[in-house]
Design a protein around this motif. Sequence first.
Motif, PDB file in Angstrom:
ATOM      1  N   SER A   9      36.908  26.889  34.614  1.00  0.00           N
ATOM      2  CA  SER A   9      37.958  25.878  34.459  1.00  0.00           C
ATOM      3  C   SER A   9      39.318  26.535  34.633  1.00  0.00           C
ATOM      4  CB  SER A   9      37.871  25.199  33.087  1.00  0.00           C
ATOM      5  OG  SER A   9      38.045  26.152  32.049  1.00  0.00           O
ATOM      6  N   ILE A  10      40.301  25.720  34.964  1.00  0.00           N
ATOM      7  CA  ILE A  10      41.673  26.194  35.140  1.00  0.00           C
ATOM      8  C   ILE A  10      42.616  25.232  34.431  1.00  0.00           C
ATOM      9  CG2 ILE A  10      43.456  26.887  36.757  1.00  0.00           C
ATOM     10  CD1 ILE A  10      41.359  27.249  38.887  1.00  0.00           C
ATOM     11  N   TYR A  11      43.570  25.783  33.687  1.00  0.00           N
ATOM     12  CA  TYR A  11      44.614  24.998  33.042  1.00  0.00           C
ATOM     13  C   TYR A  11      45.946  25.269  33.739  1.00  0.00           C
ATOM     14  CZ  TYR A  11      41.741  23.567  29.046  1.00  0.00           C
ATOM     15  OH  TYR A  11      40.786  22.990  28.242  1.00  0.00           O
ATOM     16  N   THR A  12      46.767  24.240  33.867  1.00  0.00           N
ATOM     17  CA  THR A  12      48.085  24.395  34.492  1.00  0.00           C
ATOM     18  C   THR A  12      49.144  23.665  33.678  1.00  0.00           C
ATOM     19  OG1 THR A  12      47.971  22.400  35.888  1.00  0.00           O
ATOM     20  CG2 THR A  12      46.951  24.406  36.761  1.00  0.00           C
ATOM     21  N   GLY A  26      52.870  27.847  34.531  1.00  0.00           N
ATOM     22  CA  GLY A  26      51.848  28.755  34.034  1.00  0.00           C
ATOM     23  C   GLY A  26      50.462  28.274  34.397  1.00  0.00           C
ATOM     24  N   VAL A  27      49.556  29.230  34.601  1.00  0.00           N
ATOM     25  CA  VAL A  27      48.164  28.946  34.940  1.00  0.00           C
ATOM     26  C   VAL A  27      47.263  29.874  34.141  1.00  0.00           C
ATOM     27  CG1 VAL A  27      46.413  28.971  36.761  1.00  0.00           C
ATOM     28  CG2 VAL A  27      48.739  28.230  37.297  1.00  0.00           C
ATOM     29  N   VAL A  28      46.204  29.326  33.570  1.00  0.00           N
ATOM     30  CA  VAL A  28      45.180  30.138  32.898  1.00  0.00           C
ATOM     31  C   VAL A  28      43.831  29.801  33.529  1.00  0.00           C
ATOM     32  CG1 VAL A  28      44.036  30.729  30.745  1.00  0.00           C
ATOM     33  CG2 VAL A  28      46.483  30.199  30.740  1.00  0.00           C
ATOM     34  N   VAL A  29      43.169  30.831  34.069  1.00  0.00           N
ATOM     35  CA  VAL A  29      41.873  30.671  34.728  1.00  0.00           C
ATOM     36  C   VAL A  29      40.787  31.232  33.810  1.00  0.00           C
ATOM     37  CG1 VAL A  29      40.518  31.160  36.793  1.00  0.00           C
ATOM     38  CG2 VAL A  29      43.016  30.997  36.956  1.00  0.00           C
ATOM     39  N   TYR A  30      39.815  30.414  33.473  1.00  0.00           N
ATOM     40  CA  TYR A  30      38.713  30.835  32.610  1.00  0.00           C
ATOM     41  C   TYR A  30      37.452  31.064  33.446  1.00  0.00           C
ATOM     42  CZ  TYR A  30      41.496  29.492  28.549  1.00  0.00           C
ATOM     43  OH  TYR A  30      42.481  29.406  27.596  1.00  0.00           O
ATOM     44  N   PHE A  31      36.779  32.198  33.184  1.00  0.00           N
ATOM     45  CA  PHE A  31      35.573  32.568  33.913  1.00  0.00           C
ATOM     46  C   PHE A  31      34.337  32.356  33.040  1.00  0.00           C
ATOM     47  CE2 PHE A  31      38.968  34.600  36.143  1.00  0.00           C
ATOM     48  CZ  PHE A  31      38.565  34.671  37.467  1.00  0.00           C
ATOM     49  N   THR A  32      33.191  32.298  33.704  1.00  0.00           N
ATOM     50  CA  THR A  32      31.937  32.031  32.993  1.00  0.00           C
ATOM     51  C   THR A  32      31.518  33.166  32.070  1.00  0.00           C
ATOM     52  OG1 THR A  32      30.747  32.867  34.938  1.00  0.00           O
ATOM     53  CG2 THR A  32      31.047  30.470  34.772  1.00  0.00           C
ATOM     54  N   ASP A  33      32.097  34.374  32.256  1.00  0.00           N
ATOM     55  CA  ASP A  33      31.746  35.493  31.383  1.00  0.00           C
ATOM     56  C   ASP A  33      32.674  35.600  30.180  1.00  0.00           C
ATOM     57  OD1 ASP A  33      34.072  36.333  32.540  1.00  0.00           O
ATOM     58  OD2 ASP A  33      33.291  38.230  33.318  1.00  0.00           O
ATOM     59  N   GLY A  34      33.562  34.616  30.004  1.00  0.00           N
ATOM     60  CA  GLY A  34      34.456  34.607  28.860  1.00  0.00           C
ATOM     61  C   GLY A  34      35.796  35.262  29.114  1.00  0.00           C
ATOM     62  N   ILE A  57      49.380  24.029  42.448  1.00  0.00           N
ATOM     63  CA  ILE A  57      49.246  24.697  43.747  1.00  0.00           C
ATOM     64  C   ILE A  57      48.763  26.129  43.555  1.00  0.00           C
ATOM     65  CG2 ILE A  57      50.578  25.660  45.673  1.00  0.00           C
ATOM     66  CD1 ILE A  57      52.258  23.084  45.596  1.00  0.00           C
ATOM     67  N   ALA A  58      49.370  26.848  42.608  1.00  0.00           N
ATOM     68  CA  ALA A  58      48.959  28.225  42.347  1.00  0.00           C
ATOM     69  C   ALA A  58      47.495  28.288  41.907  1.00  0.00           C
ATOM     70  CB  ALA A  58      49.866  28.844  41.286  1.00  0.00           C
ATOM     71  N   ALA A  59      47.080  27.307  41.108  1.00  0.00           N
ATOM     72  CA  ALA A  59      45.688  27.259  40.646  1.00  0.00           C
ATOM     73  C   ALA A  59      44.730  27.060  41.817  1.00  0.00           C
ATOM     74  CB  ALA A  59      45.521  26.137  39.631  1.00  0.00           C
ATOM     75  N   LEU A  60      45.056  26.136  42.714  1.00  0.00           N
ATOM     76  CA  LEU A  60      44.189  25.869  43.858  1.00  0.00           C
ATOM     77  C   LEU A  60      44.176  27.039  44.837  1.00  0.00           C
ATOM     78  CD1 LEU A  60      44.998  22.104  44.564  1.00  0.00           C
ATOM     79  CD2 LEU A  60      43.059  23.076  43.317  1.00  0.00           C
ATOM     80  N   GLU A  61      45.315  27.709  44.982  1.00  0.00           N
ATOM     81  CA  GLU A  61      45.357  28.890  45.844  1.00  0.00           C
ATOM     82  C   GLU A  61      44.476  30.000  45.271  1.00  0.00           C
ATOM     83  OE1 GLU A  61      49.805  28.497  47.873  1.00  0.00           O
ATOM     84  OE2 GLU A  61      49.547  29.645  46.023  1.00  0.00           O
ATOM     85  N   PHE A  62      44.519  30.175  43.963  1.00  0.00           N
ATOM     86  CA  PHE A  62      43.676  31.190  43.325  1.00  0.00           C
ATOM     87  C   PHE A  62      42.204  30.840  43.505  1.00  0.00           C
ATOM     88  CE2 PHE A  62      41.411  33.227  39.881  1.00  0.00           C
ATOM     89  CZ  PHE A  62      41.993  34.493  39.813  1.00  0.00           C
ATOM     90  N   LEU A  63      41.879  29.562  43.358  1.00  0.00           N
ATOM     91  CA  LEU A  63      40.497  29.118  43.539  1.00  0.00           C
ATOM     92  C   LEU A  63      40.026  29.411  44.962  1.00  0.00           C
ATOM     93  CD1 LEU A  63      37.959  27.587  42.558  1.00  0.00           C
ATOM     94  CD2 LEU A  63      39.106  25.465  43.244  1.00  0.00           C
ATOM     95  N   ALA A  64      40.910  29.211  45.936  1.00  0.00           N
ATOM     96  CA  ALA A  64      40.537  29.439  47.334  1.00  0.00           C
ATOM     97  C   ALA A  64      40.189  30.903  47.583  1.00  0.00           C
ATOM     98  CB  ALA A  64      41.679  29.004  48.253  1.00  0.00           C
ATOM     99  N   THR A  65      40.891  31.810  46.913  1.00  0.00           N
ATOM    100  CA  THR A  65      40.613  33.238  47.107  1.00  0.00           C
ATOM    101  C   THR A  65      39.281  33.638  46.483  1.00  0.00           C
ATOM    102  OG1 THR A  65      41.765  33.902  45.068  1.00  0.00           O
ATOM    103  CG2 THR A  65      43.087  33.724  47.081  1.00  0.00           C
ATOM    104  N   ALA A  66      38.802  32.868  45.511  1.00  0.00           N
ATOM    105  CA  ALA A  66      37.543  33.193  44.846  1.00  0.00           C
ATOM    106  C   ALA A  66      36.333  32.909  45.729  1.00  0.00           C
ATOM    107  CB  ALA A  66      37.415  32.407  43.544  1.00  0.00           C
TER     108      ALA A  66
END
Length: 310
Positions: A9-12, A26-34, A57-66
Amino acid sequence: MPDSAKIQSIYTDGACSGNPGPGGWGVVVYFTDGSRQELGGGAAATTNNRMEMQAAIAALEFLATAKQSEPISLYTDSEYVKNGVTKWVAGWKKKGWKTAQGKAVLNQDLWQTLDELNSKQVEWRYVRGHAGDVGNERCDAIARSFSLSRPIALKQRSPQTANSKNSIEPELALVANTPSGLPTTATSESDTTDIASTNAVQQSSVNLAELSTMDVTMTDSIAPAPLENLDNLPREVRVAQLRNLIETLRISDEIAKQGYLISSSELADLMDVNASAVTSRGDNWVWRNWVVSRVRREGNQILWQLERVD
């Protein structure tokens, strides 16, 4: 060991010290490993809505790099952003980026970028701001710190650390993804350079306790008013209520058109609700045909701005 963790999940969130004025996101990206990754940035002269959009936008750009195919939930406390992406953009594009009134869509450049980055992989979710949600509160703290030119340290995730149960938490650092057009400059902790010229800075001495005193958090609960059974009212009463509604909408349109700022109590009168029902909804929300944005505080009053959208 390869990193197998995925984005869950991602919060913005966005903030603005004045509207327009210095802003941050601000953006906080949460991963499945905690583990988590935090991003932040700002601009010298902007609006709250643009900062909310810049965060998304920053959140979606980060998601694209993943480069992951699994769906993710993206949380925003901006109804303007959520409704714009999921409802309004399609209509705007058909009309050549014009509103129903034939006017140019505000923030068209950012809406186009959001539309290009968005995909069915993203589930857009609204989260009420200033309501104790950990992800939202952290994003708010990051955004406000950048808007005040006093960015706080951001958590940086490393795959090696995420995969090691006994490893020490990685050092906090700042990743200031400054909007395009702003120069990139490294600064020291004591430097007070405006955030508009800062792209990456070292750790800040500001902590969350200090930041919480810089602005007022609105936490009043919102209680829905009971609805009357209009069918039981005489026709002339219903017609009179409709006339009053039309007059209210006309007044709201004029307030938005002229850019007038109104207080919480005045806005509550306009909406025919209690003042607490206004202040408890956060800094940015949608009412009927308008986006309502908190601009600033004057004395004991919060001033709001209405922006017409369709």
